[in-house]
Design a protein around this motif. Structure first.
Motif, mmCIF file in Angstrom:
data_model
loop_
_atom_site.group_PDB
_atom_site.id
_atom_site.type_symbol
_atom_site.label_atom_id
_atom_site.label_comp_id
_atom_site.label_asym_id
_atom_site.label_seq_id
_atom_site.Cartn_x
_atom_site.Cartn_y
_atom_site.Cartn_z
ATOM 1 N N ALA A 1 0.813 -1.226 0.000
ATOM 2 C CA ALA A 1 0.000 0.000 0.000
ATOM 3 C C ALA A 1 0.843 1.271 0.000
ATOM 4 C CB ALA A 1 -0.946 -0.003 1.194
ATOM 5 N N PHE A 2 1.906 1.309 0.771
ATOM 6 C CA PHE A 2 2.733 2.510 0.861
ATOM 7 C C PHE A 2 3.350 2.852 -0.486
ATOM 8 C CE2 PHE A 2 6.981 4.376 1.866
ATOM 9 C CZ PHE A 2 6.546 5.583 2.373
ATOM 10 N N ARG A 3 3.981 1.879 -1.123
ATOM 11 C CA ARG A 3 4.620 2.120 -2.420
ATOM 12 C C ARG A 3 3.581 2.443 -3.494
ATOM 13 N NH1 ARG A 3 9.648 3.017 -0.611
ATOM 14 N NH2 ARG A 3 10.603 1.183 0.352
ATOM 15 N N ALA A 4 2.471 1.700 -3.500
ATOM 16 C CA ALA A 4 1.438 1.935 -4.501
ATOM 17 C C ALA A 4 0.836 3.322 -4.357
ATOM 18 C CB ALA A 4 0.351 0.864 -4.383
ATOM 19 N N THR A 5 0.636 3.766 -3.115
ATOM 20 C CA THR A 5 0.080 5.103 -2.885
ATOM 21 C C THR A 5 1.016 6.177 -3.415
ATOM 22 O OG1 THR A 5 -1.147 4.367 -0.946
ATOM 23 C CG2 THR A 5 -0.736 6.721 -1.131
ATOM 24 N N TRP A 6 2.320 5.991 -3.229
ATOM 25 C CA TRP A 6 3.272 6.981 -3.737
ATOM 26 C C TRP A 6 3.231 7.032 -5.271
ATOM 27 C CZ3 TRP A 6 4.817 11.326 -2.615
ATOM 28 C CH2 TRP A 6 5.218 11.686 -1.328
ATOM 29 N N LEU A 7 3.134 5.891 -5.911
ATOM 30 C CA LEU A 7 3.067 5.900 -7.373
ATOM 31 C C LEU A 7 1.793 6.594 -7.859
ATOM 32 C CD1 LEU A 7 4.460 2.399 -8.394
ATOM 33 C CD2 LEU A 7 5.639 4.608 -8.346
ATOM 34 N N ARG A 8 0.674 6.354 -7.198
ATOM 35 C CA ARG A 8 -0.573 7.035 -7.568
ATOM 36 C C ARG A 8 -0.447 8.545 -7.367
ATOM 37 N NH1 ARG A 8 -5.318 4.530 -4.316
ATOM 38 N NH2 ARG A 8 -6.519 6.044 -5.552
ATOM 39 N N MET A 9 0.159 8.951 -6.244
ATOM 40 C CA MET A 9 0.333 10.377 -5.972
ATOM 41 C C MET A 9 1.214 11.029 -7.031
ATOM 42 S SD MET A 9 -0.355 12.876 -3.815
ATOM 43 C CE MET A 9 -0.755 12.100 -2.245
ATOM 44 N N ALA A 10 2.337 10.395 -7.354
ATOM 45 C CA ALA A 10 3.238 10.957 -8.362
ATOM 46 C C ALA A 10 2.551 11.045 -9.725
ATOM 47 C CB ALA A 10 4.501 10.099 -8.455
ATOM 48 N N ALA A 11 1.773 10.025 -10.080
ATOM 49 C CA ALA A 11 1.089 10.042 -11.369
ATOM 50 C C ALA A 11 0.074 11.173 -11.448
ATOM 51 C CB ALA A 11 0.408 8.694 -11.614
ATOM 52 N N MET A 12 -0.598 11.472 -10.324
ATOM 53 C CA MET A 12 -1.539 12.598 -10.322
ATOM 54 C C MET A 12 -0.802 13.920 -10.494
ATOM 55 S SD MET A 12 -4.615 11.769 -7.625
ATOM 56 C CE MET A 12 -3.614 11.197 -6.252
ATOM 57 N N ILE A 13 0.327 14.080 -9.808
ATOM 58 C CA ILE A 13 1.113 15.302 -9.955
ATOM 59 C C ILE A 13 1.597 15.452 -11.392
ATOM 60 C CG2 ILE A 13 3.272 16.431 -9.261
ATOM 61 C CD1 ILE A 13 2.812 15.178 -6.472
ATOM 62 N N HIS A 14 1.919 14.348 -12.030
ATOM 63 C CA HIS A 14 2.388 14.399 -13.415
ATOM 64 C C HIS A 14 1.346 14.981 -14.369
ATOM 65 C CE1 HIS A 14 5.864 11.250 -13.115
ATOM 66 N NE2 HIS A 14 6.069 12.341 -12.392
ATOM 67 N N GLN A 15 0.087 14.920 -14.005
ATOM 68 C CA GLN A 15 -0.943 15.473 -14.878
ATOM 69 C C GLN A 15 -0.854 16.996 -14.961
ATOM 70 O OE1 GLN A 15 -2.316 12.978 -16.680
ATOM 71 N NE2 GLN A 15 -0.870 11.967 -15.301
ATOM 72 N N SER A 16 -0.063 17.606 -14.074
ATOM 73 C CA SER A 16 0.217 19.041 -14.151
ATOM 74 C C SER A 16 1.501 19.322 -14.919
ATOM 75 C CB SER A 16 0.314 19.632 -12.740
ATOM 76 O OG SER A 16 -0.918 19.510 -12.063
ATOM 77 N N ALA A 17 2.018 18.292 -15.593
ATOM 78 C CA ALA A 17 3.153 18.405 -16.521
ATOM 79 C C ALA A 17 4.490 18.638 -15.840
ATOM 80 C CB ALA A 17 2.898 19.496 -17.564
ATOM 81 N N ARG A 18 4.614 18.269 -14.566
ATOM 82 C CA ARG A 18 5.900 18.360 -13.882
ATOM 83 C C ARG A 18 6.287 16.994 -13.335
ATOM 84 N NH1 ARG A 18 5.735 24.003 -10.379
ATOM 85 N NH2 ARG A 18 5.309 25.396 -12.134
ATOM 86 N N PRO A 19 7.419 16.447 -13.765
ATOM 87 C CA PRO A 19 7.854 15.161 -13.240
ATOM 88 C C PRO A 19 8.178 15.255 -11.742
ATOM 89 C CG PRO A 19 9.023 15.706 -15.260
ATOM 90 C CD PRO A 19 8.306 16.939 -14.824
ATOM 91 N N VAL A 20 8.010 14.143 -11.057
ATOM 92 C CA VAL A 20 8.283 14.057 -9.623
ATOM 93 C C VAL A 20 9.670 13.477 -9.385
ATOM 94 C CG1 VAL A 20 7.651 12.815 -7.497
ATOM 95 C CG2 VAL A 20 5.879 13.927 -8.882
ATOM 96 N N VAL A 21 10.398 14.086 -8.436
ATOM 97 C CA VAL A 21 11.607 13.496 -7.881
ATOM 98 C C VAL A 21 11.249 13.046 -6.473
ATOM 99 C CG1 VAL A 21 14.010 13.837 -7.226
ATOM 100 C CG2 VAL A 21 13.093 15.026 -9.234
#
Length: 211
Positions: free
Chosen positions: A91-111
């Protein structure tokens, strides 16, 4: 719909995303919709190697181009309780991937700055949201790493068994980085200055940013 697991057509929630290059498809109703499929940057390595020190400076240097996040902010509550191995699988890792993917919809990659390795991200269904995950690991000589961890405040609870576990992870990364899928790039912070570590991380990210 920012949550990429929820179909904007029928409202169903899918646990296994069905993707094309830039499309998601609902396996219930067949609805397709476009999304941004960007690379994710994982700044990893053992605790004490310098990730948390470099992260804020990386965010400042690459402001407006990436979003730098600290992994531990979600290491709490039910996500932590649902990690019986203690290392955030599931759950922890999957939640982070979902969060990063949502942020990516604003056209900025996540570090994402945190202790992770390819075997913990690559098998997850949410991995399909990304156009690759790039891994840079800060590592250090065992003696230097142990000294840094022992110097941390007491509230961080770095006892000797926990330090030994982190040293084991450090050595595993140093030995295995080149053979992992994908390979992990290493930067040794034993004798590096903070500025040198920041410069290296910034250059590493910039070389891989989408045009």
């Amino acid at each position: 719909m920012l949550d990429l697991k929820i179909c904007p057509g029928c409202g169903d929630r899918g646990d296994h995303p069905v993707t094309g290059t830039t499309q998601l498809r609902c396996d219930r109703c067949g609805h397709r919709w476009t999304f941004r499929r960007l690379p994710l940057f994982a700044l990893t390595g053992p605790s004490g190697a310098g990730k948390s020190t470099v992260g804020p400076r990386l965010a400042a240097r690459l402001s407006g181009r990436v979003v730098a996040l600290e992994q531990d902010v979600l290491w709490t509550g039910v996500l932590r309780e649902n990690s019986p191995d203690g290392y955030g699988h599931g759950a922890f890792r999957a939640t982070w991937l979902r969060m990063a993917a949502m942020i990516h919809q604003s056209a900025r990659p996540v570090v994402l700055c945190g202790t992770v390795a390819p075997p913990e991200f690559e098998p997850l269904p949410e991995r399909a949201y990304f156009d690759g995950i790039h891994y840079l690991a800060f590592v250090a000589e065992p003696e230097a790493l142990a000294e840094r961890l022992r110097a941390r405040p007491a509230w961080r609870e770095w006892d000797e068994p926990r330090i030994a576990e982190m040293l084991e992870f450090n050595e595993w990364l140093r030995d295995s980085a080149a053979t992992l899928d994908p390979p992990v790039e290493l930067f040794d912070t034993t004798n590096a200055t903070i500025d040198e570590a920041v410069d290296y991380a910034c250059t590493w990210v910039e070389k891989r940013l989408p045009a």
